[in-house]
Design a protein around this motif. Structure first.
Motif, PDB file in Angstrom:
ATOM      1  N   HIS A  86       0.600   7.728   4.078  1.00  0.00           N
ATOM      2  CA  HIS A  86      -0.475   8.335   4.880  1.00  0.00           C
ATOM      3  C   HIS A  86      -1.655   7.374   4.998  1.00  0.00           C
ATOM      4  CE1 HIS A  86       0.971  12.343   5.714  1.00  0.00           C
ATOM      5  NE2 HIS A  86       1.211  12.592   4.443  1.00  0.00           N
ATOM      6  N   CYS A  87      -2.003   6.742   3.892  1.00  0.00           N
ATOM      7  CA  CYS A  87      -3.129   5.807   3.902  1.00  0.00           C
ATOM      8  C   CYS A  87      -2.869   4.650   4.863  1.00  0.00           C
ATOM      9  CB  CYS A  87      -3.371   5.297   2.484  1.00  0.00           C
ATOM     10  SG  CYS A  87      -4.902   4.388   2.296  1.00  0.00           S
ATOM     11  N   SER A  88      -1.648   4.153   4.879  1.00  0.00           N
ATOM     12  CA  SER A  88      -1.295   3.047   5.771  1.00  0.00           C
ATOM     13  C   SER A  88      -1.426   3.427   7.236  1.00  0.00           C
ATOM     14  CB  SER A  88       0.130   2.584   5.489  1.00  0.00           C
ATOM     15  OG  SER A  88       0.222   2.049   4.193  1.00  0.00           O
ATOM     16  N   LEU A  89      -1.345   4.727   7.517  1.00  0.00           N
ATOM     17  CA  LEU A  89      -1.487   5.220   8.895  1.00  0.00           C
ATOM     18  C   LEU A  89      -2.905   5.708   9.190  1.00  0.00           C
ATOM     19  CD1 LEU A  89       1.888   7.173   9.170  1.00  0.00           C
ATOM     20  CD2 LEU A  89       1.294   5.024  10.313  1.00  0.00           C
ATOM     21  N   GLY A  90      -3.801   5.534   8.221  1.00  0.00           N
ATOM     22  CA  GLY A  90      -5.183   5.965   8.410  1.00  0.00           C
ATOM     23  C   GLY A  90      -5.371   7.467   8.264  1.00  0.00           C
ATOM     24  N   ARG A  91      -4.430   8.143   7.680  1.00  0.00           N
ATOM     25  CA  ARG A  91      -4.517   9.596   7.458  1.00  0.00           C
ATOM     26  C   ARG A  91      -5.060   9.833   6.044  1.00  0.00           C
ATOM     27  NH1 ARG A  91       1.573  10.563   9.552  1.00  0.00           N
ATOM     28  NH2 ARG A  91       1.244   9.925  11.714  1.00  0.00           N
ATOM     29  N   TYR A  92      -6.347   9.625   5.899  1.00  0.00           N
ATOM     30  CA  TYR A  92      -6.947   9.588   4.575  1.00  0.00           C
ATOM     31  C   TYR A  92      -7.038  10.945   3.892  1.00  0.00           C
ATOM     32  CZ  TYR A  92      -7.905   4.938   6.264  1.00  0.00           C
ATOM     33  OH  TYR A  92      -7.753   3.678   6.782  1.00  0.00           O
ATOM     34  N   GLU A  93      -7.207  12.005   4.629  1.00  0.00           N
ATOM     35  CA  GLU A  93      -7.257  13.334   4.010  1.00  0.00           C
ATOM     36  C   GLU A  93      -5.900  13.694   3.420  1.00  0.00           C
ATOM     37  OE1 GLU A  93      -9.175  16.511   6.128  1.00  0.00           O
ATOM     38  OE2 GLU A  93     -10.635  15.121   7.000  1.00  0.00           O
ATOM     39  N   GLU A  94      -4.823  13.435   4.173  1.00  0.00           N
ATOM     40  CA  GLU A  94      -3.479  13.704   3.670  1.00  0.00           C
ATOM     41  C   GLU A  94      -3.165  12.806   2.474  1.00  0.00           C
ATOM     42  OE1 GLU A  94      -4.225  13.182   6.887  1.00  0.00           O
ATOM     43  OE2 GLU A  94      -3.089  14.533   8.183  1.00  0.00           O
ATOM     44  N   ALA A  95      -3.614  11.546   2.559  1.00  0.00           N
ATOM     45  CA  ALA A  95      -3.392  10.607   1.460  1.00  0.00           C
ATOM     46  C   ALA A  95      -4.082  11.103   0.195  1.00  0.00           C
ATOM     47  CB  ALA A  95      -3.907   9.216   1.839  1.00  0.00           C
ATOM     48  N   ARG A  96      -5.297  11.560   0.348  1.00  0.00           N
ATOM     49  CA  ARG A  96      -6.045  12.060  -0.816  1.00  0.00           C
ATOM     50  C   ARG A  96      -5.388  13.308  -1.401  1.00  0.00           C
ATOM     51  NH1 ARG A  96     -11.056  11.297  -2.977  1.00  0.00           N
ATOM     52  NH2 ARG A  96     -11.857  13.035  -4.200  1.00  0.00           N
ATOM     53  N   ALA A  97      -4.941  14.214  -0.546  1.00  0.00           N
ATOM     54  CA  ALA A  97      -4.296  15.434  -1.037  1.00  0.00           C
ATOM     55  C   ALA A  97      -3.044  15.101  -1.856  1.00  0.00           C
ATOM     56  CB  ALA A  97      -3.950  16.352   0.135  1.00  0.00           C
ATOM     57  N   ASP A  98      -2.245  14.163  -1.365  1.00  0.00           N
ATOM     58  CA  ASP A  98      -1.050  13.772  -2.108  1.00  0.00           C
ATOM     59  C   ASP A  98      -1.409  13.049  -3.406  1.00  0.00           C
ATOM     60  OD1 ASP A  98       0.819  14.923  -0.438  1.00  0.00           O
ATOM     61  OD2 ASP A  98       1.291  13.072   0.635  1.00  0.00           O
ATOM     62  N   ALA A  99      -2.422  12.212  -3.362  1.00  0.00           N
ATOM     63  CA  ALA A  99      -2.846  11.505  -4.576  1.00  0.00           C
ATOM     64  C   ALA A  99      -3.348  12.496  -5.625  1.00  0.00           C
ATOM     65  CB  ALA A  99      -3.931  10.482  -4.242  1.00  0.00           C
ATOM     66  N   GLU A 100      -4.118  13.485  -5.195  1.00  0.00           N
ATOM     67  CA  GLU A 100      -4.598  14.499  -6.128  1.00  0.00           C
ATOM     68  C   GLU A 100      -3.439  15.300  -6.729  1.00  0.00           C
ATOM     69  OE1 GLU A 100      -7.421  16.603  -3.698  1.00  0.00           O
ATOM     70  OE2 GLU A 100      -9.052  15.209  -4.194  1.00  0.00           O
ATOM     71  N   ALA A 101      -2.451  15.616  -5.907  1.00  0.00           N
ATOM     72  CA  ALA A 101      -1.278  16.339  -6.409  1.00  0.00           C
ATOM     73  C   ALA A 101      -0.507  15.468  -7.413  1.00  0.00           C
ATOM     74  CB  ALA A 101      -0.373  16.754  -5.246  1.00  0.00           C
ATOM     75  N   ALA A 102      -0.428  14.174  -7.148  1.00  0.00           N
ATOM     76  CA  ALA A 102       0.254  13.261  -8.079  1.00  0.00           C
ATOM     77  C   ALA A 102      -0.493  13.210  -9.411  1.00  0.00           C
ATOM     78  CB  ALA A 102       0.365  11.863  -7.464  1.00  0.00           C
ATOM     79  N   VAL A 103      -1.809  13.185  -9.360  1.00  0.00           N
ATOM     80  CA  VAL A 103      -2.615  13.173 -10.586  1.00  0.00           C
ATOM     81  C   VAL A 103      -2.393  14.467 -11.378  1.00  0.00           C
ATOM     82  CG1 VAL A 103      -4.983  13.267 -11.471  1.00  0.00           C
ATOM     83  CG2 VAL A 103      -4.364  11.552  -9.762  1.00  0.00           C
ATOM     84  N   ARG A 104      -2.329  15.597 -10.681  1.00  0.00           N
ATOM     85  CA  ARG A 104      -2.088  16.867 -11.376  1.00  0.00           C
ATOM     86  C   ARG A 104      -0.741  16.866 -12.097  1.00  0.00           C
ATOM     87  NH1 ARG A 104      -4.539  18.891  -6.750  1.00  0.00           N
ATOM     88  NH2 ARG A 104      -2.545  19.442  -5.790  1.00  0.00           N
ATOM     89  N   ARG A 105       0.230  16.187 -11.529  1.00  0.00           N
ATOM     90  CA  ARG A 105       1.578  16.154 -12.129  1.00  0.00           C
ATOM     91  C   ARG A 105       1.719  15.107 -13.227  1.00  0.00           C
ATOM     92  NH1 ARG A 105       5.517  19.424 -10.037  1.00  0.00           N
ATOM     93  NH2 ARG A 105       4.956  20.289  -8.021  1.00  0.00           N
ATOM     94  N   ALA A 106       0.933  14.041 -13.148  1.00  0.00           N
ATOM     95  CA  ALA A 106       1.039  12.950 -14.132  1.00  0.00           C
ATOM     96  C   ALA A 106      -0.349  12.382 -14.390  1.00  0.00           C
ATOM     97  CB  ALA A 106       1.999  11.875 -13.632  1.00  0.00           C
ATOM     98  N   ARG A 107      -1.132  13.110 -15.158  1.00  0.00           N
ATOM     99  CA  ARG A 107      -2.533  12.741 -15.399  1.00  0.00           C
ATOM    100  C   ARG A 107      -2.700  11.355 -16.012  1.00  0.00           C
ATOM    101  NH1 ARG A 107      -5.682  16.751 -14.086  1.00  0.00           N
ATOM    102  NH2 ARG A 107      -4.992  18.906 -14.295  1.00  0.00           N
ATOM    103  N   GLU A 108      -1.748  10.935 -16.810  1.00  0.00           N
ATOM    104  CA  GLU A 108      -1.857   9.653 -17.500  1.00  0.00           C
ATOM    105  C   GLU A 108      -1.344   8.474 -16.685  1.00  0.00           C
ATOM    106  OE1 GLU A 108      -3.497   9.539 -20.380  1.00  0.00           O
ATOM    107  OE2 GLU A 108      -3.755  11.703 -20.177  1.00  0.00           O
ATOM    108  N   TRP A 109      -0.751   8.746 -15.521  1.00  0.00           N
ATOM    109  CA  TRP A 109      -0.163   7.673 -14.723  1.00  0.00           C
ATOM    110  C   TRP A 109      -1.254   7.015 -13.883  1.00  0.00           C
ATOM    111  CZ3 TRP A 109       2.119   7.512  -9.437  1.00  0.00           C
ATOM    112  CH2 TRP A 109       2.942   6.409  -9.261  1.00  0.00           C
TER     113      TRP A 109
END
Length: 116
Positions: A86-109
């Motif tokens: 998403h970030c590579s396509l300039g879709r920053y809101e979608e990129a952030r939502a996925d990044a936040e979901a990834a953090v929720r699933r793997a806080r230490e990663w």
């Protein structure tokens, strides 16, 4: 040619799962393994599309993987890769939502945090 080979693998996994489901398999392990195979194929195709800079295609494959097995232990990787797409396509809101979901699933990663 590689895309056609990949399509054949995907179709084979889809057909095997459909056949097992239609047979009413009482073996939950078999169905889980077939579902995981579809998940891994979708994830791998997403990774391949990402490497080819086919970001829309990568997003589609990652989305399929997430829909197939949302509780897979590798979900944070798929979310992070979809975020990068998403970030590579300039879709920053979608990129952030996925990044936040990834953090929720793997806080230490750390890579998930780096996507934010």
């Amino acid at each position: 040619v590689a895309a056609l080979m990949g399509l054949k693998e995907w179709e084979a996994a889809e057909a095997a799962l459909a056949k097992a489901e239609s047979l009413g398999s009482s073996d939950p392990g078999l169905l889980k393994n077939l579902k995981q195979a579809r998940y891994m194929l979708a994830k791998d195709y997403g990774n391949s599309a990402f490497k080819d800079k086919s970001f829309d295609e990568a997003i589609q494959h990652y989305s399929v993987a997430l829909s197939l097995d949302p509780d897979n232990p590798d979900t944070h990787l798929v979310l992070s890769n979809r975020s990068a797409s998403h970030c590579s396509l300039g879709r920053y809101e979608e990129a952030r939502a996925d990044a936040e979901a990834a953090v929720r699933r793997a806080r230490e990663w750390p890579k998930a945090h780096a996507r934010l």
